[in-house]
Design an enzyme around this catalytic site. Structure first.
Site, PDB file in Angstrom:
ATOM      1  N   TYR A  74       1.972   1.246  14.781  1.00 57.55           N
ATOM      2  CA  TYR A  74       0.620   1.280  13.565  1.00 57.55           C
ATOM      3  C   TYR A  74       0.994   1.703  12.211  1.00 57.55           C
ATOM      4  CZ  TYR A  74      -3.591   1.022  11.145  1.00 57.55           C
ATOM      5  OH  TYR A  74      -4.710   0.954  10.138  1.00 57.55           O
TER       6      TYR A  74
ATOM      7  N   GLN B  17      -6.383 -28.651  -9.139  1.00 54.98           N
ATOM      8  CA  GLN B  17      -6.299 -29.721 -10.113  1.00 54.98           C
ATOM      9  C   GLN B  17      -5.230 -30.740 -10.038  1.00 54.98           C
ATOM     10  OE1 GLN B  17     -10.045 -27.737 -11.412  1.00 54.98           O
ATOM     11  NE2 GLN B  17      -9.286 -29.869 -12.082  1.00 54.98           N
TER      12      GLN B  17
ATOM     13  N   ASP C 120       0.874  -1.101   0.053  1.00 50.77           N
ATOM     14  CA  ASP C 120      -0.134  -0.014   0.004  1.00 50.77           C
ATOM     15  C   ASP C 120       1.034   1.197  -0.055  1.00 50.77           C
ATOM     16  OD1 ASP C 120      -1.568   2.191   0.687  1.00 50.77           O
ATOM     17  OD2 ASP C 120      -2.714   1.213   2.250  1.00 50.77           O
TER      18      ASP C 120
ATOM     19  N   LYS D 115      -2.756  -2.598   8.528  1.00 55.98           N
ATOM     20  CA  LYS D 115      -2.888  -4.077   8.640  1.00 55.98           C
ATOM     21  C   LYS D 115      -2.247  -4.569   7.471  1.00 55.98           C
ATOM     22  CE  LYS D 115      -5.383  -6.287  11.849  1.00 55.98           C
ATOM     23  NZ  LYS D 115      -4.533  -6.063  13.092  1.00 55.98           N
ATOM     24  N   ASP D 116      -1.653  -5.906   7.475  1.00 61.23           N
ATOM     25  CA  ASP D 116      -0.723  -6.522   6.502  1.00 61.23           C
ATOM     26  C   ASP D 116      -1.513  -7.205   5.675  1.00 61.23           C
ATOM     27  OD1 ASP D 116       1.275  -6.291   8.981  1.00 61.23           O
ATOM     28  OD2 ASP D 116      -0.452  -7.404   9.600  1.00 61.23           O
TER      29      ASP D 116
HETATM   30  P1  13P Z   1      -5.121  -0.330   5.216  1.00 65.07           P
HETATM   31  O1  13P Z   1      -4.268  -1.412   5.902  1.00 65.07           O
HETATM   32  O2  13P Z   1      -5.777  -1.266   4.081  1.00 65.07           O
HETATM   33  O3  13P Z   1      -4.220   0.906   4.607  1.00 65.07           O
HETATM   34  O4  13P Z   1      -6.336   0.292   6.045  1.00 65.07           O
HETATM   35  C1  13P Z   1      -5.717   0.855   7.209  1.00 65.07           C
HETATM   36  C2  13P Z   1      -7.069   1.476   7.968  1.00 65.07           C
HETATM   37  O5  13P Z   1      -6.671   2.196   8.875  1.00 65.07           O
HETATM   38  C3  13P Z   1      -8.334   1.299   7.462  1.00 65.07           C
HETATM   39  O6  13P Z   1      -9.243   1.985   8.377  1.00 65.07           O
HETATM   40 MG    MG Z   2      -4.237   2.167   3.435  1.00 62.37          MG
HETATM   41 MG    MG Z   3      -3.138  -2.812   5.133  1.00 62.59          MG
HETATM   42 MG    MG Z   4      -4.879  -1.986   2.513  1.00 60.81          MG
HETATM   43 MG    MG Z   5      -1.776  -1.624   4.015  1.00 60.53          MG
END
Ligand code: 13P
Ligand code: MG
Ligand code: MG
Ligand code: MG
Ligand code: MG
Ligand code: 13P
Length: 380
Positions: free
Chosen positions: A225, A238, A11, A228-229
């Site tokens: 923070y 198959q 991202d 998320k990953d």
């Molecule tokens: P992402 O990990 O997709 O960047 O999302 C972060 C977030 O805080 C969504 O509310």
């Molecule tokens: Mg993001």
């Molecule tokens: Mg993320």
């Molecule tokens: Mg994301």
């Molecule tokens: Mg992300």
């Protein structure tokens, strides 16, 4: 010859907020990759705000040049993201410079090297607003649950089962489980997907790779923070592996995953076609896309947008119902994740502010008991 499929994602800036990727970034990525002599083929796509580079080559896993190429691509995309002032430009690029292997630098990586079979169908799963452990439930169903995968029962080439490599993401350990004989032991661990994630699955008879996922944990790498990953996963289908439909079937029964708003909520993982891979409601609910390819001497013949199918409408409807229900809970668990799973929290700050207003009841009791003791002593 052996062909390596590398799926590398990051991202590097959301459009708008965390919901999608601006087309200029995707164009930039395609531009950088099309100039590379290292690749046999590539496909660039996105799910939510994550750019996914699907690369094929003959250089094997963990190849420095391939990882460098992906890194350079994300850096180039970050420049565009900065120019457009996209949200969280460069979010997942934790290091200032590339240093040999992209793992640990922020981007998520899943790679498999295969001896192409006569026909080599693969599915690439890509999710946004969740974490690597999100694959535990579907991978278990695909490769160990006969109620999902009838091939485990009736296909002689699958009947002996699969071997699962499970990672402890906190203590950085791995363990191999054999299915079906170890499934009760394995489920103790993979039922806790925030800590234990299925990294790889192998065919038991041939030892060949069957599936691989990205298991990077951004918050552990960055120590703070950073989102998320959002994970990816490659699955072979198959002849000796689950049929395409067996690989997709777990997503017809949506499960709850961690992620969603601010990486701090539990919600249903919604299977969608690319058109619908833009999580907006409360920044979600979490999405998963499945692109199917036939590998042909490293060429990525495809993609086929596998969840863009009315057969998954009911799953999507169910996800919306579950999302409504979970949202009613607002800041309460189990919608909001428990304290040590939240991506960010005000707890230390609020705790500090209220420190003097907390009354220690154990101390109070001890004081009372001591006073009582002294009173008795004085009386006797
Ligand atoms: P992402 O990990 O997709 O960047 O999302 C972060 C977030 O805080 C969504 O509310
Ligand atoms: Mg993001
Ligand atoms: Mg993320
Ligand atoms: Mg994301
Ligand atoms: Mg992300
Ligand atoms: P077809 O008869 O359409 O080739 O399907 C074979 C199969 O095994 C489907 O799971």
């Amino acid at each position: 010859r052996k062909v390596t499929v590398s799926v590398i994602k990051a991202d590097v800036g959301g459009y708008v907020g965390h919901s999608s990727v601006h087309p200029e970034l995707l164009e930039k990525a395609r531009g950088v990759l099309s100039g590379s002599p290292l690749l046999i083929d590539f496909h660039v796509t996105h799910v939510g705000d994550d750019i996914n580079l699907i690369l094929t080559h003959e250089l094997g896993r963990n190849n420095g040049e391939i990882h460098q190429l992906a890194w350079d691509t994300f850096v180039a995309c970050t420049e565009v993201a900065k120019k457009l002032k996209l949200y969280g430009a460069g979010q997942d690029l934790l290091a200032d410079a590339f240093s040999g292997n992209i793992k640990g630098l922020g981007p998520g990586v899943a790679e498999m090297e295969v001896e192409e079979r006569e026909s080599e169908p693969i599915v690439i799963f890509m999710a946004d607003k969740t974490e690597p452990g999100a694959w535990n439930y579907p991978l278990y169903k695909m490769f160990a649950d006969p109620f999902n995968t009838i091939g485990l029962v009736i296909d002689p080439k699958m009947h002996n089962g699969f071997v699962f490599e499970v990672r402890d993401l906190i203590e950085d350990k791995k363990i191999m489980f054999h299915a079906p004989e170890d499934i009760y032991d394995m489920l103790v661990f993979i039922g806790a997907p925030g800590r234990y994630a299925i990294k790889r699955i192998f065919h038991k008879d041939t030892g060949q790779i069957a599936a691989v996922s990205s298991t990077q944990r951004l918050n552990l790498m960055a120590g703070r923070y950073v989102g998320k990953d959002d994970p990816v996963c490659i699955v072979r289908c198959q002849s000796g592996y689950p049929a395409l439909g067996e690989v997709l079937e777990p997503f017809a029964h949506p499960h709850l995953v961690s992620g969603w708003m601010r990486g701090s909520h539990s919600g249903p993982l919604m299977p969608v076609g690319l058109r619908q891979a833009t999580p907006t409601r409360f920044d979600g609910p979490p999405r998963v896309v499945a692109l199917g390819f036939q590998l042909a001497n490293g060429r990525l013949v495809g993609p086929q947008d596998l969840f863009d199918d009315p057969a998954f409408d009911r799953a999507r409807n169910l996800c919306n119902l579950i999302a409504d229900y979970m949202r009613h809970l607002g800041p309460f668990e189990p919608h909001r994740l428990h304290l040590d799973e939240m991506e960010y929290t005000t707890m230390p700050m609020v705790m500090k502010k209220l420190k003097d207003r907390f009354i220690d009841l154990r101390m109070l009791k001890a004081q009372k008991a001591k006073a009582e003791q002294e009173k008795q002593k004085a009386e006797s």
